[in-house]
Design an enzyme around this catalytic site. Structure first.
Site, PDB file in Angstrom:
ATOM      1  N   GLY B 216      -0.561   2.633  -5.609  1.00 21.79           N
ATOM      2  CA  GLY B 216      -0.118   3.195  -6.884  1.00 21.79           C
ATOM      3  C   GLY B 216       1.134   2.490  -7.386  1.00 21.79           C
ATOM      4  CB  SER B 217       3.914   3.767  -9.435  1.00 23.45           C
ATOM      5  OG  SER B 217       3.071   4.271 -10.446  1.00 23.45           O
ATOM      6  CB  THR B 218       4.879   2.213  -4.028  1.00 22.01           C
ATOM      7  OG1 THR B 218       3.531   2.074  -3.565  1.00 22.01           O
ATOM      8  CG2 THR B 218       5.281   3.672  -3.974  1.00 22.01           C
TER       9      THR B 218
END
Lengths: 470, 475
Positions: B216-218
């Protein structure tokens, strides 16, 4: 040093007398006996920390048996080879100790070593009997055809319905009541004698007549008869008894004797071709040979089917260079560890070093046998001794090579070690015959016909000590 | 006839020579593989009954062998089994071994090459053989904090010392008790094996290192690193439309948060986790640069030095819409929590990526050091200056962005939150990946299965406190 019993240049009344070396043999016998007994004591020490309670009996019995054989040789064959008996006693002792060790694995323990000791005693008795019955090995030369038929019959005996039994895919055993017997073992001796008798009579014809092609002296078509018969018999063993090892053993023996008798390299060449053809046909057309070959090349492709050879591999690997110690491995995990796979058990507990020592013992037995063949000057005795030694070598090669995955596995016995009576008795008889030949060759006698081969003198000179009496 | 007999003798000699050569070849070339074959019962029985070395955290054993009176002379015992299971793995008779029990099997069993002398001395003096002790890099307090903070949630935590790569905590939930599988009561062990395999949530899988998930956004940590390495700065203005039309399609990528404008700085977009901005950045960089940056952080190969780990994955040849999605950690991007911790560690360590390791030292029973791990540099993923710029961006996430829940008073902390959708019917994954200075630690928190809204604030709210708990434990 370059003395010869039928002297090239020696005066006619020269008699060569070999040293008897019976005391050397006695000493070596005792060393051999102590190796087997040492192994037996070691098993007790490694497993329970004590020497087994019955050790005075075992020591007495085994030493007594060895001495009985030794004394028989002293009486009947004072000039016989002094090393053969100690070598055989060593291997036999190691085999007995190993069978005893594997006996101890199940609970309650087995007593197969005792049975094996009885068979050894029987083998020794027949050995002694042979010494007393067989005055001159040339007596065996008389009935080659009869012996040939008898040998073939023995070889093919397991095919008789109701008599033969199949184990491990091969039909090389017969059962008579409670006794089981590998007739091929007996056939080994009978056929060697038959071949030797036949070839002595026919070597001239087989070697001197025929055309030369490409530097090879070809035999006449009608002289090909015997090799064809033998080839077909071997094929029959292969196809109907499903045993590549036995088949190769007999064919190899025959071809080798043919070569020794005729001195024609065409025979081994032809033999190798036919053998390759037979092996290929076996692989292509019989299921059993294919299974064995696959088990040899890729045992891990079928772990269940090749359980035995895989276990043997594991055992050898676990034993490593020096082994687990006698009584400290787990040879019982390999099926048939007492018979076909006894060399794997040796490798597991005595290590690669121990197994190599055993192989060297066999190599020494073969070398003594071949030396006897070189020493004697009677062509029949030469052929007989060479044949018996070579078939012994082939057998050791096939079974130990099979267990260590040098070759596809075959159901041959490990001479003097595997559990089994027929093999034990027959092998003792082979040694008896070799020793009789050896005694005949080495005992002092007046020179008979002059022998002019150069090689002969050299052999003779290399044999330690010859004393010339005027 | 002597001439052919001599030739036959030579042949016989060759046969015996072949036997001896083959028997010599055996221990040299074939034996090792056979001895290490798990199907080799001789070795397995002997090893299973053996006094195996302990696995230590600090000076406390988490795995040790205690004498047993049954068929086997020793029983393997795990202290706090479920908590340490992803580290120790289990040591069973029938079901093999995993974790350090597998990776350091030779040392623990006393059969490694480095123990040759010890072995020889034991044999000569008749002492029974004892395995070596494996001393891990783990920190019991950090492990306990992560374990407790995850509570009943499914997920994983990996904490690394980013200066060295030493693993400080490795937690995976749900877990299992390795004692059950190691039992000398083989029936019990077999029952445990069946029940653990049938259990929901697959307790035996090591989520920390051996499973990969959409980050995801990581993954914007990687995209941002690539952007900085390719000429942008935290202050560079990028387009952040409310929804982004993916090139060549009629699909729109929406923002899940208010990005605070349609033209914002890179650092602003990072702090609020603006998807359209980073998808745009990814499109501008192209898939090759993104993949090169990911690989520099260790994607594409197992990372663990001396322990088993899965390789994380960046798609091979994505088209433009796929590249846009990959840049924000969706589509086919998949990473293990260990990998994401390594990304944070590389940035925190000024661009130098250290290879993670789990074992500090192996010591013989006489306390002699047999092996010791020296920290190993994996790569220079970015320049020190760019790394420091990215550290500033990560700190913005924690001070004023989506990751405020990860704050620890008095400690400089940077991080990145993430939620990743897999399939609509399934709850999203929540991530927090970050670092702290003094204690120098990089941590990835991954939460697999909880019911939360699909946005980063929610993810940060869930995973951030776990991060903070581990940092506090290390203070």
């Amino acid at each position: 040093m370059t003395a010869s019993r039928a002297g090239v240049g020696a005066p006619d009344d020269t008699v060569v007398v070999y040293r008897k070396r019976r005391n050397v043999e006695l000493f070596m016998d005792l060393v051999a006996v102590s190796i087997g007994l040492g192994g037996w004591a070691l098993i007790g020490l490694d497993q329970n920390g004590t020497i087994p309670g019955d050790w005075p009996w075992v020591v007495g019995l085994w030493t007594g048996m060895a001495l009985a054989v030794h004394i028989a040789i002293r009486i009947r064959l004072p000039y016989a080879d002094p090393l053969l008996l100690p070598l055989v006693l060593t291997v036999n002792g190691l085999g007995l100790a190993m069978i005893h060790r594997i006996d101890l694995i199940p609970d309650p323990v087995f007593h197969d070593a005792t049975t094996q000791l009885v068979w050894t005693g029987l083998g020794m008795a027949l050995f002694i009997a042979t010494l007393f019955v067989l005055n001159d090995p040339r007596e065996l030369q008389r009935f080659p055809y009869l012996l040939f038929l008898a040998g073939l019959a023995l070889l093919l005996l397991p095919l008789v319905p109701g008599l033969g039994t199949t184990s491990g895919g091969s039909t090389i055993w017969i059962h008579l009541g409670p006794f089981s017997f590998q007739p091929a073992e007996a056939a080994k001796v009978v056929l060697t004698i038959a071949f030797a008798g036949y070839l002595v009579d026919h070597s001239e014809v087989l070697s001197k007549v025929g055309r030369r092609v490409l530097g090879l002296q070809l035999p006449r078509v009608r002289d090909l008869g015997p090799i064809v018969v033998m080839w077909l018999a071997s094929l029959a063993v292969l196809v109907f008894e499903n045993d590549l090892g036995t088949s190769m053993l007999f064919f190899g023996l025959f071809v080798m004797m043919l070569y020794v008798a005729t001195e024609l390299p065409v025979w081994p060449v032809l033999g190798a071709l036919l053998m390759t053809l037979g092996a290929w046909a076996g692989y292509a057309f019989t299921y059993h040979v294919k299974v064995r070959v696959d088990a040899w090349l890729h045992p891990f492709n079928n772990v269940d089917q090749n359980y035995q050879i895989i276990q043997a591999e594991y055992g050898l690997a676990w034993g490593g260079l020096t082994g687990r110690g006698w009584g400290l491995g787990r040879p019982g995990l390999t099926p048939l560890a007492k018979s076909d796979f006894i060399s794997a058990a040796i490798g597991e507990e005595l290590g690669v070093i121990g197994l190599m020592a055993v192989v060297m013992l066999y190599a020494l037995i073969v070398s003594r046998g071949l030396r006897i063949s070189l020493t004697t000057d009677d062509p029949f005795e030469k052929l007989l001794a060479a044949g018996l030694s070579f078939v012994f070598a082939l057998q050791v090669f096939a079974i130990i090579g099979g267990v260590t995955r040098l070759l596809p596995l075959t159901g041959l016995t490990t001479p003097f070690m595997s559990q089994g009576g027929s093999s034990m008795v027959i092998n003792w008889m082979i040694i008896a015959i070799l020793l009789v030949v050896s005694h005949q060759a080495r005992r002092p006698r007046r020179p008979e016909a002059p022998v002019t081969q150069r090689g002969f003198v050299a052999d003779f000179a290399s044999d330690d000590t010859a004393v010339i009496l005027p | 006839m002597n001439r052919p007999i001599r030739k036959v003798a030579v042949l016989a000699a060759l046969l015996f020579f072949a036997l001896l050569a083959n028997i010599t070849y055996f221990p040299l070339f074939r034996a090792d593989a056979l001895v290490n074959d798990p199907a080799n019962r001789r070795v397995r029985d002997a090893q299973f009954a053996q006094d195996r070395g302990a696995i230590l955290v600090g000076s406390t054993p988490i795995a040790s062998s205690v004498p047993d009176k049954g068929v086997f002379a020793y029983q393997r015992v795990y202290a706090d089994g479920p908590m340490w299971a992803p580290v120790t793995g289990y040591y069973s008779y029938e079901f093999g071994r995993t974790g350090l029990e597998q990776n350091y099997n030779a040392e623990l069993a006393g059969t490694s090459d480095s123990q040759f002398l010890t072995r020889l001395m034991d044999t000569l003096s008749g002492r029974h053989r004892q395995g070596a002790t494996v001393i891990t890099t783990l920190n019991a307090k950090a492990q306990k904090a992560a374990w407790d903070a995850l509570g009943s949630m499914q997920g994983a935590v990996v904490a690394l010392n980013y200066r060295t790569g030493a693993v400080l905590a490795m937690v995976s939930k749900p877990s299992y008790d390795p004692n059950r599988l190691a039992s000398v009561d083989l029936t019990k062990a077999s029952d445990a094996w069946t029940s653990l395999n049938d259990a929901t949530g697959s307790p035996m899988s090591n989520r920390a290192t051996q499973e990969i998930y959409p980050p995801g956004s990581t993954f914007k940590l990687v995209t941002a690193a690539a952007a900085l390495e390719n000429g942008m700065s935290p202050e560079t203005q990028v387009d952040a439309p409310v929804r982004l039309k993916l090139p060549g399609t009629n699909t729109y990528l929406p923002n899940e948060v208010n990005c605070g404008g349609t033209r914002i700085s890179l650092i602003q977009a990072f702090a609020v986790s603006c998807n359209t901005a980073y998808a745009n950045v990814g499109l501008g960089l192209g898939a090759d640069k993104l993949r090169a940056q990911a690989d520099a952080f260790g994607f594409g190969k197992p990372l663990g030095l001396g322990f088993t780990s899965a390789a994380s994955h960046f798609p091979v040849s994505p088209n433009e819409p796929e590249t846009a999605m990959s840049a924000i950690g969706q589509y086919d991007v998949a990473a293990s929590p260990l990998q994401m911790a390594v990304v944070a560690a590389g940035i925190a360590n000024d661009g130098v990526v250290m290879q993670p390791y789990l074992v500090q030292e192996v010591r013989s029973p006489s306390l002699q050091v047999l092996e010791s791990t020296t920290p190993k540099k994996l790569s220079q993923a970015m320049t020190a200056q760019h790394a420091q710029e990215e550290q500033r961006m990560m700190q913005a996430v924690v001070t004023s962005g989506t990751g405020t829940k990860a704050q620890v008073p008095g400690v400089t902390i940077g991080g990145k939150t993430g939620t990743a959708q897999t399939i609509p019917s399934r709850p999203p994954y929540a991530w927090f990946v970050g670092y702290a200075q003094q204690p120098d630690v990089a941590i990835a928190v991954f939460i697999e299965s909880v019911n939360i809204p699909r946005n980063d604030i929610a993810g940060g709210a869930l995973a951030g406190p776990v991060f903070a708990a581990v940092v506090k434990a290390l203070q």
